[in-house]
Motif scaffolding. Structure first.
Motif, mmCIF file in Angstrom:
data_model
loop_
_atom_site.group_PDB
_atom_site.id
_atom_site.type_symbol
_atom_site.label_atom_id
_atom_site.label_comp_id
_atom_site.label_asym_id
_atom_site.label_seq_id
_atom_site.Cartn_x
_atom_site.Cartn_y
_atom_site.Cartn_z
ATOM 1 N N THR A 84 0.844 -1.186 0.000
ATOM 2 C CA THR A 84 0.000 0.000 0.000
ATOM 3 C C THR A 84 0.881 1.238 0.000
ATOM 4 O OG1 THR A 84 -1.714 -1.189 1.195
ATOM 5 C CG2 THR A 84 -1.848 1.218 1.210
ATOM 6 N N THR A 85 0.615 2.122 -0.969
ATOM 7 C CA THR A 85 1.310 3.405 -1.032
ATOM 8 C C THR A 85 0.270 4.478 -1.283
ATOM 9 O OG1 THR A 85 1.732 3.079 -3.392
ATOM 10 C CG2 THR A 85 3.507 2.504 -1.897
ATOM 11 N N GLU A 86 0.357 5.530 -0.514
ATOM 12 C CA GLU A 86 -0.566 6.658 -0.639
ATOM 13 C C GLU A 86 -2.026 6.201 -0.630
ATOM 14 O OE1 GLU A 86 0.572 9.017 -4.005
ATOM 15 O OE2 GLU A 86 2.651 9.138 -3.333
ATOM 16 N N ASP A 87 -2.387 5.349 0.310
ATOM 17 C CA ASP A 87 -3.749 4.846 0.515
ATOM 18 C C ASP A 87 -4.292 4.019 -0.643
ATOM 19 O OD1 ASP A 87 -3.838 6.013 3.044
ATOM 20 O OD2 ASP A 87 -4.560 7.906 2.228
ATOM 21 N N LYS A 88 -3.441 3.509 -1.511
ATOM 22 C CA LYS A 88 -3.868 2.648 -2.619
ATOM 23 C C LYS A 88 -3.081 1.355 -2.535
ATOM 24 C CE LYS A 88 -5.454 1.842 -6.939
ATOM 25 N NZ LYS A 88 -6.602 1.088 -7.142
ATOM 26 N N THR A 89 -3.780 0.220 -2.629
ATOM 27 C CA THR A 89 -3.148 -1.086 -2.554
ATOM 28 C C THR A 89 -2.867 -1.610 -3.956
ATOM 29 O OG1 THR A 89 -4.242 -1.565 -0.458
ATOM 30 C CG2 THR A 89 -3.409 -3.451 -1.695
ATOM 31 N N PHE A 90 -1.645 -2.096 -4.155
ATOM 32 C CA PHE A 90 -1.230 -2.652 -5.439
ATOM 33 C C PHE A 90 -0.753 -4.085 -5.258
ATOM 34 C CE2 PHE A 90 -0.558 1.925 -5.930
ATOM 35 C CZ PHE A 90 -1.258 2.160 -7.102
ATOM 36 N N ILE A 91 -1.149 -4.953 -6.182
ATOM 37 C CA ILE A 91 -0.674 -6.335 -6.184
ATOM 38 C C ILE A 91 0.676 -6.340 -6.891
ATOM 39 C CG2 ILE A 91 -1.115 -8.695 -6.937
ATOM 40 C CD1 ILE A 91 -4.140 -7.910 -7.058
ATOM 41 N N HIS A 92 1.703 -6.794 -6.184
ATOM 42 C CA HIS A 92 3.050 -6.865 -6.750
ATOM 43 C C HIS A 92 3.367 -8.266 -7.240
ATOM 44 C CE1 HIS A 92 4.957 -2.921 -5.695
ATOM 45 N NE2 HIS A 92 3.800 -2.843 -5.072
ATOM 46 N N GLN A 93 2.746 -9.258 -6.613
ATOM 47 C CA GLN A 93 2.978 -10.640 -7.022
ATOM 48 C C GLN A 93 1.693 -11.425 -6.850
ATOM 49 O OE1 GLN A 93 5.184 -13.700 -4.626
ATOM 50 N NE2 GLN A 93 6.705 -13.388 -6.237
ATOM 51 N N LEU A 94 1.404 -12.277 -7.819
ATOM 52 C CA LEU A 94 0.258 -13.180 -7.748
ATOM 53 C C LEU A 94 0.718 -14.543 -8.230
ATOM 54 C CD1 LEU A 94 -2.695 -13.977 -7.390
ATOM 55 C CD2 LEU A 94 -3.182 -12.921 -9.607
ATOM 56 N N ARG A 95 0.637 -15.524 -7.342
ATOM 57 C CA ARG A 95 0.973 -16.910 -7.673
ATOM 58 C C ARG A 95 -0.309 -17.718 -7.646
ATOM 59 N NH1 ARG A 95 5.689 -19.311 -7.235
ATOM 60 N NH2 ARG A 95 7.441 -17.949 -6.896
#
Length: 135
Positions: A118-129
């Motif tokens: 989470t950066t600046e109140d936004k969640t990002f998926i960095h890895q998906l297995r």
């Protein structure tokens, strides 16, 4: 006097640490990501992809741009329509979270492993297995 301080402070420190772990682990994995996966909606799910995301799927793996990853996930969802999906484990640490989900199709069961930041109140998926479970 030092021994008395140690006996008083040690239990207090343990209680404070346990409270911190409880508060930290009670944060929820983003429901929007869960809903997008439940509905096998790759455009909606890709809204949470980082600009570069590592995908590891049974048929394809690599580091992809957000747009490429959406196409890869669209193909996966098309070939494996969801019957159900639920988060079975999650953990949070500072600005990162990890979740494991069970994705059921008519013929298979897959485990989804999400690594998000989470950066600046936004969640990002960095890895998906995604791994197929053996019976």
């Amino acid at each position: 006097m030092t021994n008395l301080n140690f006996r008083i402070h040690t239990p207090l420190l343990v209680i404070l640490l346990l409270m911190g772990i409880t508060i930290e682990s009670s944060a929820q994995f983003p429901t929007e990501i869960t809903k997008a996966t439940q509905s096998a909606n790759s455009p909606e799910l890709s809204e949470y992809f980082n600009s570069k995301i590592e995908l590891v799927l049974p048929e394809k793996s690599g580091v992809f741009s957000k747009e490429q990853a959406q196409l890869v996930m669209s193909s996966f969802f098309k070939n494996n329509p969801a019957q159900s999906f639920k988060i079975i484990h999650q953990s949070n640490r500072q600005s990162s979270s990890f979740a494991i989900g069970k994705y059921k199709t008519q013929n298979n069961i897959f485990r989804f492993y999400f690594l998000t930041k989470t950066t600046e109140d936004k969640t990002f998926i960095h890895q998906l297995r995604i791994e197929q479970e053996d019976d």
